[in-house]
Design a protein around this motif. Structure first.
Motif, PDB file in Angstrom:
ATOM      1  N   PRO A 146       0.812  -1.232   0.000  1.00  0.00           N
ATOM      2  CA  PRO A 146       0.000   0.000   0.000  1.00  0.00           C
ATOM      3  C   PRO A 146       0.839   1.272   0.000  1.00  0.00           C
ATOM      4  CG  PRO A 146      -0.851  -1.592   1.585  1.00  0.00           C
ATOM      5  CD  PRO A 146       0.462  -2.128   1.109  1.00  0.00           C
ATOM      6  N   SER A 147       2.047   1.186   0.559  1.00  0.00           N
ATOM      7  CA  SER A 147       2.889   2.383   0.589  1.00  0.00           C
ATOM      8  C   SER A 147       3.367   2.769  -0.806  1.00  0.00           C
ATOM      9  CB  SER A 147       4.095   2.149   1.504  1.00  0.00           C
ATOM     10  OG  SER A 147       4.943   1.134   0.978  1.00  0.00           O
ATOM     11  N   ILE A 148       3.370   1.793  -1.735  1.00  0.00           N
ATOM     12  CA  ILE A 148       3.729   2.097  -3.122  1.00  0.00           C
ATOM     13  C   ILE A 148       2.519   2.632  -3.882  1.00  0.00           C
ATOM     14  CG2 ILE A 148       4.510   1.094  -5.310  1.00  0.00           C
ATOM     15  CD1 ILE A 148       6.164  -0.888  -3.718  1.00  0.00           C
ATOM     16  N   ARG A 191      -0.397   4.026  -2.625  1.00  0.00           N
ATOM     17  CA  ARG A 191      -0.810   5.306  -2.045  1.00  0.00           C
ATOM     18  C   ARG A 191      -2.155   5.782  -2.608  1.00  0.00           C
ATOM     19  NH1 ARG A 191       4.361   6.598  -3.613  1.00  0.00           N
ATOM     20  NH2 ARG A 191       3.649   8.360  -4.889  1.00  0.00           N
ATOM     21  N   GLY A 192      -3.090   4.827  -2.730  1.00  0.00           N
ATOM     22  CA  GLY A 192      -4.440   5.178  -3.138  1.00  0.00           C
ATOM     23  C   GLY A 192      -4.613   5.511  -4.602  1.00  0.00           C
ATOM     24  N   ARG A 193      -3.603   5.332  -5.416  1.00  0.00           N
ATOM     25  CA  ARG A 193      -3.688   5.672  -6.828  1.00  0.00           C
ATOM     26  C   ARG A 193      -4.251   4.511  -7.665  1.00  0.00           C
ATOM     27  NH1 ARG A 193       2.355   7.129  -8.185  1.00  0.00           N
ATOM     28  NH2 ARG A 193       2.666   5.353  -6.765  1.00  0.00           N
ATOM     29  N   ARG A 194      -4.680   4.826  -8.875  1.00  0.00           N
ATOM     30  CA  ARG A 194      -5.084   3.791  -9.825  1.00  0.00           C
ATOM     31  C   ARG A 194      -3.856   2.974 -10.205  1.00  0.00           C
ATOM     32  NH1 ARG A 194      -6.120   5.739 -14.574  1.00  0.00           N
ATOM     33  NH2 ARG A 194      -7.434   4.035 -15.340  1.00  0.00           N
ATOM     34  N   VAL A 195      -4.037   1.633 -10.260  1.00  0.00           N
ATOM     35  CA  VAL A 195      -2.921   0.741 -10.580  1.00  0.00           C
ATOM     36  C   VAL A 195      -3.030   0.336 -12.045  1.00  0.00           C
ATOM     37  CG1 VAL A 195      -1.783  -1.453 -10.074  1.00  0.00           C
ATOM     38  CG2 VAL A 195      -2.793  -0.111  -8.211  1.00  0.00           C
ATOM     39  N   LEU A 196      -1.975   0.635 -12.806  1.00  0.00           N
ATOM     40  CA  LEU A 196      -1.924   0.272 -14.218  1.00  0.00           C
ATOM     41  C   LEU A 196      -0.870  -0.815 -14.405  1.00  0.00           C
ATOM     42  CD1 LEU A 196      -1.951   3.832 -15.866  1.00  0.00           C
ATOM     43  CD2 LEU A 196      -3.882   2.475 -15.019  1.00  0.00           C
ATOM     44  N   LEU A 197      -1.285  -1.944 -14.997  1.00  0.00           N
ATOM     45  CA  LEU A 197      -0.351  -3.039 -15.279  1.00  0.00           C
ATOM     46  C   LEU A 197       0.168  -2.908 -16.700  1.00  0.00           C
ATOM     47  CD1 LEU A 197       0.978  -5.756 -14.452  1.00  0.00           C
ATOM     48  CD2 LEU A 197      -1.044  -6.899 -15.412  1.00  0.00           C
ATOM     49  N   VAL A 198       1.487  -2.874 -16.836  1.00  0.00           N
ATOM     50  CA  VAL A 198       2.123  -2.837 -18.150  1.00  0.00           C
ATOM     51  C   VAL A 198       2.873  -4.157 -18.350  1.00  0.00           C
ATOM     52  CG1 VAL A 198       3.768  -1.653 -19.646  1.00  0.00           C
ATOM     53  CG2 VAL A 198       2.356  -0.331 -18.048  1.00  0.00           C
ATOM     54  N   PRO A 199       2.320  -5.104 -19.112  1.00  0.00           N
ATOM     55  CA  PRO A 199       3.008  -6.390 -19.332  1.00  0.00           C
ATOM     56  C   PRO A 199       4.183  -6.218 -20.298  1.00  0.00           C
ATOM     57  CG  PRO A 199       0.948  -6.350 -20.550  1.00  0.00           C
ATOM     58  CD  PRO A 199       0.993  -5.075 -19.759  1.00  0.00           C
ATOM     59  N   CYS A 222      -0.262   4.619 -10.451  1.00  0.00           N
ATOM     60  CA  CYS A 222       0.783   3.701  -9.984  1.00  0.00           C
ATOM     61  C   CYS A 222       1.007   2.683 -11.100  1.00  0.00           C
ATOM     62  CB  CYS A 222       0.347   3.011  -8.702  1.00  0.00           C
ATOM     63  SG  CYS A 222       1.511   1.741  -8.136  1.00  0.00           S
ATOM     64  N   ILE A 223       2.183   2.715 -11.704  1.00  0.00           N
ATOM     65  CA  ILE A 223       2.471   1.872 -12.865  1.00  0.00           C
ATOM     66  C   ILE A 223       3.305   0.674 -12.429  1.00  0.00           C
ATOM     67  CG2 ILE A 223       3.562   1.769 -15.128  1.00  0.00           C
ATOM     68  CD1 ILE A 223       3.013   4.755 -15.413  1.00  0.00           C
ATOM     69  N   VAL A 224       2.795  -0.524 -12.730  1.00  0.00           N
ATOM     70  CA  VAL A 224       3.485  -1.773 -12.405  1.00  0.00           C
ATOM     71  C   VAL A 224       3.912  -2.433 -13.710  1.00  0.00           C
ATOM     72  CG1 VAL A 224       3.312  -4.045 -11.333  1.00  0.00           C
ATOM     73  CG2 VAL A 224       2.139  -2.092 -10.291  1.00  0.00           C
ATOM     74  N   PHE A 225       5.198  -2.671 -13.854  1.00  0.00           N
ATOM     75  CA  PHE A 225       5.721  -3.352 -15.038  1.00  0.00           C
ATOM     76  C   PHE A 225       6.011  -4.807 -14.689  1.00  0.00           C
ATOM     77  CE2 PHE A 225       9.349  -4.881 -17.564  1.00  0.00           C
ATOM     78  CZ  PHE A 225       8.856  -4.693 -18.852  1.00  0.00           C
ATOM     79  N   LYS A 226       5.424  -5.738 -15.452  1.00  0.00           N
ATOM     80  CA  LYS A 226       5.697  -7.166 -15.241  1.00  0.00           C
ATOM     81  C   LYS A 226       6.508  -7.699 -16.412  1.00  0.00           C
ATOM     82  CE  LYS A 226       3.797 -11.674 -14.187  1.00  0.00           C
ATOM     83  NZ  LYS A 226       4.842 -12.328 -14.983  1.00  0.00           N
TER      84      LYS A 226
END
Length: 682
Positions: A482-484, A486-494, A528-532
């Motif tokens: 959650p600290s990463i 921080r209430g933002r929208r999470v976008l997954l970038v494969p 919040c951008i998550v790259f997998k």
């Protein structure tokens, strides 16, 4: 279910205990008190089981191949069923049999199925049996000729294999075959007498039962051994046989059948019987005077109750109707594969796959390395190349298809030499190349029937419930700090393999993972951008950087582990160039933004940064899945080597058997060496 501890199989016959259908058969049978002696037909194991069970007053289970057994004789491919008998065997004229007793009394008995499967109707299934030309074996090249055979009407005489147990115990001798062929000569009145050999003559080097001097008679015409039985009945309305199952099939097709032995279908008024005196084991005349079944009842008792069928993909009990569905699919694929196929430039591994996906009794596959070599096969029916690697010369372009993996592929990575459950063969283009039409695009533009869309909902439910993806990799649980977020929208970038053809031909503006991340950050600065990372790169199965240089500035989190479905559950939206993760997200209701033009973009289901003018229909998720999973790929069960459906392939992939690494030792070794080479190059 009779427990394994109760099963008695003589030590010399222990191989019978490894029959692939024995376990599922035992699981489907009622509980048995005391030992159960198991043997095969009238072979030594069956005779021993009957002898021991009789001496000890214990139960017996005598097995034989079902009347619709398989594609080919022998051990190649799946076996569809077994017939079971608690007394003896149906072809033994001097003994007892559940089938003969049931036909006489009108009531199923012994190990016969007491009830049909829901929806089973003997008349309807018998009609389908006729329509698809089913037989005990179903590998006949002549059945797929573009033009039906043109034969003069005549009488069909059926050969069998010398020494077969059904002849020895059915009271049939050499004299009966001689009488049969002489009777055919008498009745023919100048019309041809056709002789049909047994499939085992061609495929297993067995010997004819007819005397050689009669086989040399000029009045006999030998039918091609590759002609299916059903193709013979239109021009042979009279069939003469000693006891072949082909006689029963002839009855189903409405032929006049003359018997010279004691098959189970004789003696009920449906055949003309010319056998020598039939005696039971006490030497008394055997006369079948029971309920006198009609053809429907005969078919029902013999094919639907006496035989126990198991679906070739799951080995679960099923009715003959499902086996006929499976055979119809094999026939359709065999028909598509007929003729000569030439692959050009495929790797040895891809050639191995092509041999399976292009198999047909009426087809052949040749492998060449270049178009120069292919010119020697200029008369081939089709040429196949991998993906977009090679471009055909103009004279071959119309006959060239492109092949690729399907979207439900395997349990494990393709780059690690796991055999694919699905393959795409596209004669128009290829699905990832948006610059030109593809067969998938054509399917999606044309639409689907309500029945087809109804079927696809079952597949979607299964994909969601069983959490199936393209590669179905095992992964440890994951979570988002959650600290990463921080209430933002999470976008997954494969992540994708940047050298992949899907980027080269499907993403003209953004061609790297880093460029994609920067573009997403530019458009979504507050997210919040998550790259997998791509699993092929993580596993070291392909060349390329696992994480792109400079990724830390463009994303909040970069990950290499976890099931992609877990990440889909944690994200609010997927942003991708052309990754199939976007397709998997749509199936699960996750919004998708595309920066290239993957096959699932342009249909109103995604937010697209690019446009494809050809794609004007608005699709539902069901329509997209119907085209991409039900109709576009072909599916094959690697364990049986037989074609299957998308739903069945998905079911097999979720079974415990699919989790077993079945790769050959040399492929596992090659995969390890490949990973070592990739790691050294990095």
């Amino acid at each position: 279910m009779p427990g394994r501890d109760r099963i008695r199989i003589g030590w010399p016959f222990r191989k019978l205990g490894k029959h692939p259908l024995l376990e599922p058969l035992l699981a489907s049978l009622p509980q048995v008190d005391g030992p159960l002696h198991v043997g095969w037909g009238m072979r030594p194991s069956g005779l021993a089981a009957m002898r021991k069970a009789g001496a000890r007053n214990e139960k017996r289970l005598i097995l034989e191949d079902a009347f619709v057994r398989s594609i080919r004789p022998g051990n190649e491919g799946a076996v569809y069923g077994l017939l079971t008998d608690s007394k003896g065997m149906h072809f033994a004229s001097g003994g007892e049999s559940d089938l003969i007793e049931a036909l006489g009394t009108g009531r199923p008995c012994g190990w016969m199925r007491q009830a049909l499967f829901p929806g089973e109707d003997a008349g309807e299934i018998m009609q389908r049996f006729r329509q698809i030309g089913a037989s005990k074996y179903n590998w006949f090249p002549g059945g797929f000729a573009e033009k039906a055979p043109d034969f003069e009407p005549g009488i069909l005489v059926v050969d069998q294999t010398r020494g077969d147990a059904s002849l020895r115990h059915g009271g049939v001798g050499d004299a009966d075959f001689e009488r049969m062929i002489l009777s055919a000569f008498e009745e023919s009145a100048g019309t041809p007498v056709y002789l049909r050999g047994h499939p085992d003559h061609l495929l297993r080097s067995k010997t004819s039962c007819f005397p050689r001097h009669l086989l040399a008679d000029k009045r006999i015409r030998f039918l091609p051994p590759d002609l299916p039985p059903a193709a013979c009945f239109p021009f042979c309305r009279t069939v003469m046989t000693a006891g072949s199952l082909l006689g029963m099939e002839a009855l189903v097709h409405g032929c006049r059948v003359v018997t010279f032995g004691n098959p189970f279908y004789a003696g009920w008024g449906l055949t003309e019987d010319r056998a020598a005196t039939r005696v039971d084991r006490k030497g008394e005349a055997l006369d079948r005077k029971g309920a006198m079944p009609d053809l429907n009842r005969l078919f029902e008792f013999a094919y639907l109750r006496y035989c126990h069928y198991f679906h070739p993909d799951t080995r679960e009990p099923c009715g003959l109707g499902q086996i006929l569905d499976h055979l119809e699919l094999q026939q359709r694929m065999f028909r598509e594969n007929r003729g000569r196929s030439v692959t050009v430039g495929l790797t040895p591994w891809a050639r191995h796959i092509a041999d399976s996906y292009l198999r047909s009794p009426a087809g052949s596959v040749t492998h060449v390395s270049s178009w120069e070599e292919a010119r020697e096969s200029h008369d081939a029916d089709r040429f196949l190349v991998w993906s977009r690697k090679l471009y055909p010369p103009p004279e071959f372009a119309a006959r060239t298809s492109r092949v690729e993996d399907g979207f439900i592929r395997s349990r494990g990575l393709g780059a690690s030499f796991n055999f694919p459950y699905s393959w795409v063969i596209d004669p128009t283009g290829i699905y990832f190349d948006a610059s030109a039409p593809s067969r998938l695009e054509e399917l999606l533009e044309n639409g689907f029937s309500p029945a087809e869309l109804g079927n696809v909902r079952d597949l979607i439910d299964l994909l969601r419930e069983k959490r199936l993806t393209k590669y179905n990799l095992a992964a440890r649980p994951i979570g988002l700090d959650p600290s990463i977020v921080r209430g933002r929208r999470v976008l997954l970038v494969p992540g994708q393999v940047e050298a992949d053809a899907s980027i080269a031909f499907g993403s003209p503006e953004i061609r790297s993972n880093l460029a994609l991340l920067r573009r997403v950050r530019e458009l979504e600065p507050e997210a919040c951008i998550v790259f997998k990372a791509h699993p092929d790169l993580v596993a070291g199965a392909r060349h390329g950087k696992v994480l792109p240089p400079g990724y830390a500035e463009a994303c909040d989190l970069a990950v290499t582990d976890g099931n992609v479905l877990d990440w889909l559950e944690l994200c609010d939206e997927v942003h991708t160039m052309t990754s199939t993760v976007g397709f998997e997200a749509l199936i699960r209701g996750v919004p998708v933004v595309t920066y290239g033009m993957p096959f699932y973009a342009g249909w109103g289901l995604t937010r697209d940064r690019l446009d494809c003018p050809r794609r004007r229909r608005r699709l539902s998720v069901e329509e997209l899945v119907c085209g991409a999973l039900l109709h576009y790929p072909r599916y094959l069960n690697p364990e049986t080597g037989e074609f299957t459906t998308a739903l069945r392939a998905a079911q097999v992939l979720t079974s415990p058997a699919a989790a077993v690494d079945r790769r050959a030792a040399h492929l596992r070794c090659l995969s390890a060496l490949k990973k070592l080479w990739v790691s050294l190059r990095r």
